[in-house]
Design a protein around this motif. Structure first.
Motif, PDB file in Angstrom:
ATOM      1  N   GLU A 142       0.832  -1.199   0.000  1.00  0.00           N
ATOM      2  CA  GLU A 142       0.000   0.000   0.000  1.00  0.00           C
ATOM      3  C   GLU A 142       0.868   1.251   0.000  1.00  0.00           C
ATOM      4  O   GLU A 142       1.934   1.281   0.595  1.00  0.00           O
ATOM      5  CB  GLU A 142      -0.893   0.040   1.241  1.00  0.00           C
ATOM      6  CG  GLU A 142      -1.944  -1.030   1.282  1.00  0.00           C
ATOM      7  CD  GLU A 142      -2.859  -0.874   2.469  1.00  0.00           C
ATOM      8  OE1 GLU A 142      -3.265   0.263   2.783  1.00  0.00           O
ATOM      9  OE2 GLU A 142      -3.146  -1.905   3.105  1.00  0.00           O
ATOM     10  N   CYS A 143       0.359   2.292  -0.671  1.00  0.00           N
ATOM     11  CA  CYS A 143       1.012   3.595  -0.678  1.00  0.00           C
ATOM     12  C   CYS A 143      -0.054   4.662  -0.922  1.00  0.00           C
ATOM     13  O   CYS A 143      -0.798   4.574  -1.903  1.00  0.00           O
ATOM     14  CB  CYS A 143       2.090   3.646  -1.761  1.00  0.00           C
ATOM     15  SG  CYS A 143       2.985   5.201  -1.807  1.00  0.00           S
ATOM     16  N   ASN A 144      -0.130   5.639  -0.072  1.00  0.00           N
ATOM     17  CA  ASN A 144      -1.090   6.741  -0.208  1.00  0.00           C
ATOM     18  C   ASN A 144      -2.514   6.242  -0.415  1.00  0.00           C
ATOM     19  O   ASN A 144      -3.240   6.702  -1.295  1.00  0.00           O
ATOM     20  CB  ASN A 144      -0.692   7.670  -1.358  1.00  0.00           C
ATOM     21  CG  ASN A 144       0.644   8.329  -1.136  1.00  0.00           C
ATOM     22  OD1 ASN A 144       1.029   8.600   0.005  1.00  0.00           O
ATOM     23  ND2 ASN A 144       1.362   8.578  -2.201  1.00  0.00           N
ATOM     24  N   ASN A 145      -2.932   5.280   0.392  1.00  0.00           N
ATOM     25  CA  ASN A 145      -4.287   4.731   0.340  1.00  0.00           C
ATOM     26  C   ASN A 145      -4.580   3.984  -0.964  1.00  0.00           C
ATOM     27  O   ASN A 145      -5.725   3.836  -1.360  1.00  0.00           O
ATOM     28  CB  ASN A 145      -5.335   5.817   0.588  1.00  0.00           C
ATOM     29  CG  ASN A 145      -6.542   5.264   1.307  1.00  0.00           C
ATOM     30  OD1 ASN A 145      -6.452   4.288   2.038  1.00  0.00           O
ATOM     31  ND2 ASN A 145      -7.691   5.882   1.090  1.00  0.00           N
ATOM     32  N   ASN A 146      -3.539   3.556  -1.675  1.00  0.00           N
ATOM     33  CA  ASN A 146      -3.670   2.751  -2.887  1.00  0.00           C
ATOM     34  C   ASN A 146      -3.015   1.396  -2.665  1.00  0.00           C
ATOM     35  O   ASN A 146      -1.982   1.296  -2.016  1.00  0.00           O
ATOM     36  CB  ASN A 146      -2.975   3.430  -4.078  1.00  0.00           C
ATOM     37  CG  ASN A 146      -3.725   4.635  -4.567  1.00  0.00           C
ATOM     38  OD1 ASN A 146      -4.901   4.554  -4.902  1.00  0.00           O
ATOM     39  ND2 ASN A 146      -3.055   5.767  -4.617  1.00  0.00           N
ATOM     40  N   VAL A 147      -3.612   0.362  -3.250  1.00  0.00           N
ATOM     41  CA  VAL A 147      -3.068  -0.991  -3.172  1.00  0.00           C
ATOM     42  C   VAL A 147      -2.578  -1.368  -4.560  1.00  0.00           C
ATOM     43  O   VAL A 147      -3.254  -1.143  -5.557  1.00  0.00           O
ATOM     44  CB  VAL A 147      -4.135  -1.993  -2.694  1.00  0.00           C
ATOM     45  CG1 VAL A 147      -3.612  -3.415  -2.763  1.00  0.00           C
ATOM     46  CG2 VAL A 147      -4.574  -1.663  -1.292  1.00  0.00           C
ATOM     47  N   LEU A 148      -1.388  -1.954  -4.626  1.00  0.00           N
ATOM     48  CA  LEU A 148      -0.785  -2.368  -5.891  1.00  0.00           C
ATOM     49  C   LEU A 148      -1.386  -3.696  -6.340  1.00  0.00           C
ATOM     50  O   LEU A 148      -1.525  -4.627  -5.549  1.00  0.00           O
ATOM     51  CB  LEU A 148       0.726  -2.505  -5.722  1.00  0.00           C
ATOM     52  CG  LEU A 148       1.546  -2.883  -6.938  1.00  0.00           C
ATOM     53  CD1 LEU A 148       1.381  -1.838  -8.050  1.00  0.00           C
ATOM     54  CD2 LEU A 148       3.011  -3.012  -6.563  1.00  0.00           C
ATOM     55  N   MET A 149      -1.761  -3.757  -7.630  1.00  0.00           N
ATOM     56  CA  MET A 149      -2.351  -4.963  -8.204  1.00  0.00           C
ATOM     57  C   MET A 149      -1.652  -5.297  -9.513  1.00  0.00           C
ATOM     58  O   MET A 149      -1.133  -4.403 -10.182  1.00  0.00           O
ATOM     59  CB  MET A 149      -3.843  -4.734  -8.482  1.00  0.00           C
ATOM     60  CG  MET A 149      -4.656  -4.410  -7.264  1.00  0.00           C
ATOM     61  SD  MET A 149      -6.339  -3.905  -7.668  1.00  0.00           S
ATOM     62  CE  MET A 149      -6.931  -5.270  -8.626  1.00  0.00           C
ATOM     63  N   TYR A 150      -1.651  -6.574  -9.869  1.00  0.00           N
ATOM     64  CA  TYR A 150      -1.084  -7.027 -11.139  1.00  0.00           C
ATOM     65  C   TYR A 150      -2.108  -7.878 -11.865  1.00  0.00           C
ATOM     66  O   TYR A 150      -2.900  -8.591 -11.243  1.00  0.00           O
ATOM     67  CB  TYR A 150       0.178  -7.865 -10.914  1.00  0.00           C
ATOM     68  CG  TYR A 150       1.305  -7.108 -10.285  1.00  0.00           C
ATOM     69  CD1 TYR A 150       2.126  -6.285 -11.047  1.00  0.00           C
ATOM     70  CD2 TYR A 150       1.562  -7.206  -8.922  1.00  0.00           C
ATOM     71  CE1 TYR A 150       3.163  -5.583 -10.479  1.00  0.00           C
ATOM     72  CE2 TYR A 150       2.604  -6.504  -8.345  1.00  0.00           C
ATOM     73  CZ  TYR A 150       3.400  -5.698  -9.126  1.00  0.00           C
ATOM     74  OH  TYR A 150       4.421  -5.009  -8.566  1.00  0.00           O
ATOM     75  N   GLU A 151      -2.056  -7.830 -13.192  1.00  0.00           N
ATOM     76  CA  GLU A 151      -2.881  -8.692 -14.026  1.00  0.00           C
ATOM     77  C   GLU A 151      -1.983  -9.305 -15.086  1.00  0.00           C
ATOM     78  O   GLU A 151      -1.174  -8.614 -15.702  1.00  0.00           O
ATOM     79  CB  GLU A 151      -3.995  -7.901 -14.712  1.00  0.00           C
ATOM     80  CG  GLU A 151      -4.840  -8.746 -15.630  1.00  0.00           C
ATOM     81  CD  GLU A 151      -5.921  -7.951 -16.333  1.00  0.00           C
ATOM     82  OE1 GLU A 151      -6.583  -8.534 -17.194  1.00  0.00           O
ATOM     83  OE2 GLU A 151      -6.094  -6.759 -16.038  1.00  0.00           O
ATOM     84  N   GLY A 152      -2.108 -10.609 -15.275  1.00  0.00           N
ATOM     85  CA  GLY A 152      -1.315 -11.282 -16.287  1.00  0.00           C
ATOM     86  C   GLY A 152      -1.752 -12.716 -16.451  1.00  0.00           C
ATOM     87  O   GLY A 152      -2.719 -13.161 -15.837  1.00  0.00           O
ATOM     88  N   ILE A 153      -1.045 -13.417 -17.276  1.00  0.00           N
ATOM     89  CA  ILE A 153      -1.330 -14.828 -17.521  1.00  0.00           C
ATOM     90  C   ILE A 153      -0.634 -15.649 -16.448  1.00  0.00           C
ATOM     91  O   ILE A 153       0.568 -15.501 -16.221  1.00  0.00           O
ATOM     92  CB  ILE A 153      -0.822 -15.236 -18.917  1.00  0.00           C
ATOM     93  CG1 ILE A 153      -1.535 -14.406 -19.979  1.00  0.00           C
ATOM     94  CG2 ILE A 153      -1.009 -16.728 -19.154  1.00  0.00           C
ATOM     95  CD1 ILE A 153      -0.912 -14.513 -21.351  1.00  0.00           C
TER      96      ILE A 153
END
Length: 111
Positions: free
Chosen positions: A5-16
């Motif tokens: 998390e950073c600045n009330n954002n969560v990191l997400m990934y999309e891929g195969i």
């Protein structure tokens, strides 16, 4: 979705999904994504806002910097969503190979 998390954002990934491994408790030890992109999701009081898809790295447009695989360790995984893409066709040959692999695995794991 990661736990990062950073600045009330969560990191997400999309891929195969290329590979994954579960521990004895059924928890992810790691997942490997192929040709992935990153997103961030903002948590605010009204809704969950998903930001635009971005390349894994900001300078990814240089062909020499394309990353084919990303490994995410289990301690950083908050949630995983699997989406079925396409369909699989059954075949007699495929069923035979699967049956042989299962019988070999069962023979090896017997004490």
């Amino acid at each position: 979705m990661t736990k990062i998390e950073c600045n009330n954002n969560v990191l997400m990934y999309e891929g195969i999904l290329s590979e994954f491994y579960l521990d004895n408790e059924g928890r992810f030890t790691y997942i490997v994504l192929q040709n992935c992109y990153r997103y961030s999701m903002e948590f605010n009081s009204r809704a969950l806002d998903l930001h635009s898809q971005l390349p894994l790295f900001k300078d990814q447009f240089n062909r020499s910097q394309i990353w084919n695989y990303l490994t995410i360790s289990g301690e950083n995984i908050a949630n995983v969503l699997f989406e079925k893409v396409g369909s699989l066709d059954d075949s007699a040959e495929g069923t035979q190979v699967l049956d042989e692999a299962i019988s070999t695995d069962q023979a090896v794991s017997r004490p």
